[in-house]
Write an enzyme that holds these catalytic residues in place. Structure first.
Site: not given
Ligand SMILES: *Cc1c(COP(=O)(O)O)cnc(C)c1O
Length: 409
Positions: A87, A109, A377
């Protein structure tokens, strides 16, 4: 692959309120300029190198490879990014764009809170004001992430409307954006939503695939046979896949199978027969919805995969059969995570463990001349509550009770 205005075949588009169209135009403009300006990518790579451990290594998983006795298994280490997952690639890249647009405030969000923490981190680093919208239910469930967002200087707004979850937080963030467009950028968390977000986020995440391609060529002298990534919104998968699109490499995306595809309690939009094409949240893609177009409740042990929509770019890759999509159940995910911990000393995020499930099913069918890459990830430290519960760890329970006892005393 993209045709005019963010369409990938029939998928994508930008279904946005009129009031936001100028802001979207401005964003698209900034994105197109950044893409054609080599100094942007250079600044981005430099910042990721000095702030977020890039390039992340490609680790040969010798023990897992031996255990399964088939293909050589390589692991792309996105878990080593700052804030613990891929991210960071997206939020830092968008931070640079915000700077270029001369804006001073970011909003986002968040569901599980991981994207909220990443955004709050980026905002602290760039000196932006930061507001995070989060369903009131999620605020209660994800307290550790709320705590860190606040410590990092963000304002966390619990959203009390609707079901008080992620989709309600998205609506609230869009409302904020429409009122504060002049100084505010909405940092969308994955390769979903209206154009240009899917293209832009996938482009920023393509750093994963660029590195992995170079690294596997160095290690093996040839391309991998298959690459695996978990699929929530689709950003880490697209990041890895993008470098191999034109190669004879099989692309495998793994979705949340939850309690099983037949149970209805899952978040599989591309691998399950019960998803259908629709338009919601500003774009056209496969959604888990009922016959009236009402979004269904989804389920996954991994909060980051628990989403009703999916990247329009992945929907296109499914339709053109360029990528294959599978589902992993919660039970399979816990088993795979346990194996990765025990055999490689890596603690995978429950999201990432989905990719391992499928890789472990397929590796034995391949031979030692073949290699595969699994995208790790993110790291699994954040999942300690879920994993400890799943393994019914008595020491952990005692610790939680002791804490509760201290507060009550
Ligand atoms: C958020 C998250 C995901 C899912 O997001 P994508 O956009 O599908 O990549 C996967 N893994 C981890 C560790 C995450 O934090």
């Amino acid at each position: 692959m993209e045709n005019d205005r963010g369409y990938f075949g029939q998928f994508g588009g930008a279904f946005i309120p009129e009031i936001l169209s100028a802001t979207f135009d401005q964003l698209e403009d900034a994105f197109i300029k950044a893409k054609s300006d080599q100094s942007f990518w250079h600044d981005y790579e430099t910042l990721m190198q000095t702030y977020s451990c890039r390039p992340t290594p490609l680790t040969f998983a010798a023990n897992l490879s031996r255990y399964f006795g088939g293909a050589k298994i390589y692991i792309k280490r996105e878990d080593l990014n700052h804030t613990g997952a891929h991210k960071a690639n997206n939020v830092i890249g968008q931070g640079l764009l915000v700077q270029r647009m001369g804006k001073t405030r970011v909003i986002a969000e968040t569901g599980a809170g991981q994207h909220g923490v990443a955004t709050a981190t980026m905002a602290a680093r760039f000196g932006f004001e930061c507001t995070i919208y989060m369903g009131a239910k999620d605020v209660l469930r994800q307290r550790p992430n709320v705590f860190w967002m606040q410590r990092l200087g963000a304002t966390v707004v619990p959203v009390e409307s609707g079901c008080k979850i992620l989709k309600d937080a998205i609506n609230e963030a869009l409302r904020d954006w429409a009122t504060n467009m002049d100084n505010t950028h909405y940092v969308l968390g994955t390769a979903c939503g209206p154009h240009p977000f899917p293209t832009m986020v996938a482009w920023l995440q393509s750093i994963i695939g660029q590195e992995a391609r170079r690294q596997i060529l160095e290690a093996e002298g040839k391309l991998p046979d298959r690459v695996y990534a978990c699929v929530g919104g689709g950003s880490n998968a697209l990041g890895l896949f993008s470098a191999f699109l034109d190669d004879p490499v099989e692309l495998v995306g793994v979705e949340a199978g939850g309690d099983g595809i037949d149970s209805g309690r899952h978040a599989s939009r591309l691998s399950a027969p019960d998803a259908s094409v629709g338009i919601a949240q500003g774009y056209k893609t496969y959604f888990l919805q009922d016959q009236d177009g009402q979004m269904r409740e989804t389920h996954s042990i991994a909060a980051g995969l628990d989403y009703v929509g999916v990247s329009p770019i992945l929907s296109k890759l499914k339709e053109s059969q360029r990528a294959r999509f599978e589902a992993a159940t919660d039970t399979e995910v816990l088993e795979a995570a346990a194996l990765v911990m025990r055999l490689e000393g890596l603690i995978p995020a429950l999201e990432s463990a989905h990719a391992f499930v499928q890789a472990f099913k397929e590796a034995p069918q391949l031979s030692r001349d073949h290699s595969i890459i699994v995208n790790l990830s993110g790291r699994g430290d954040k999942d300690i509550f879920t994993i400890a519960d799943a393994f019914d760890d008595p020491g952990w329970k005692e610790f939680i009770l002791l804490k509760a006892h201290q507060y009550n005393a």
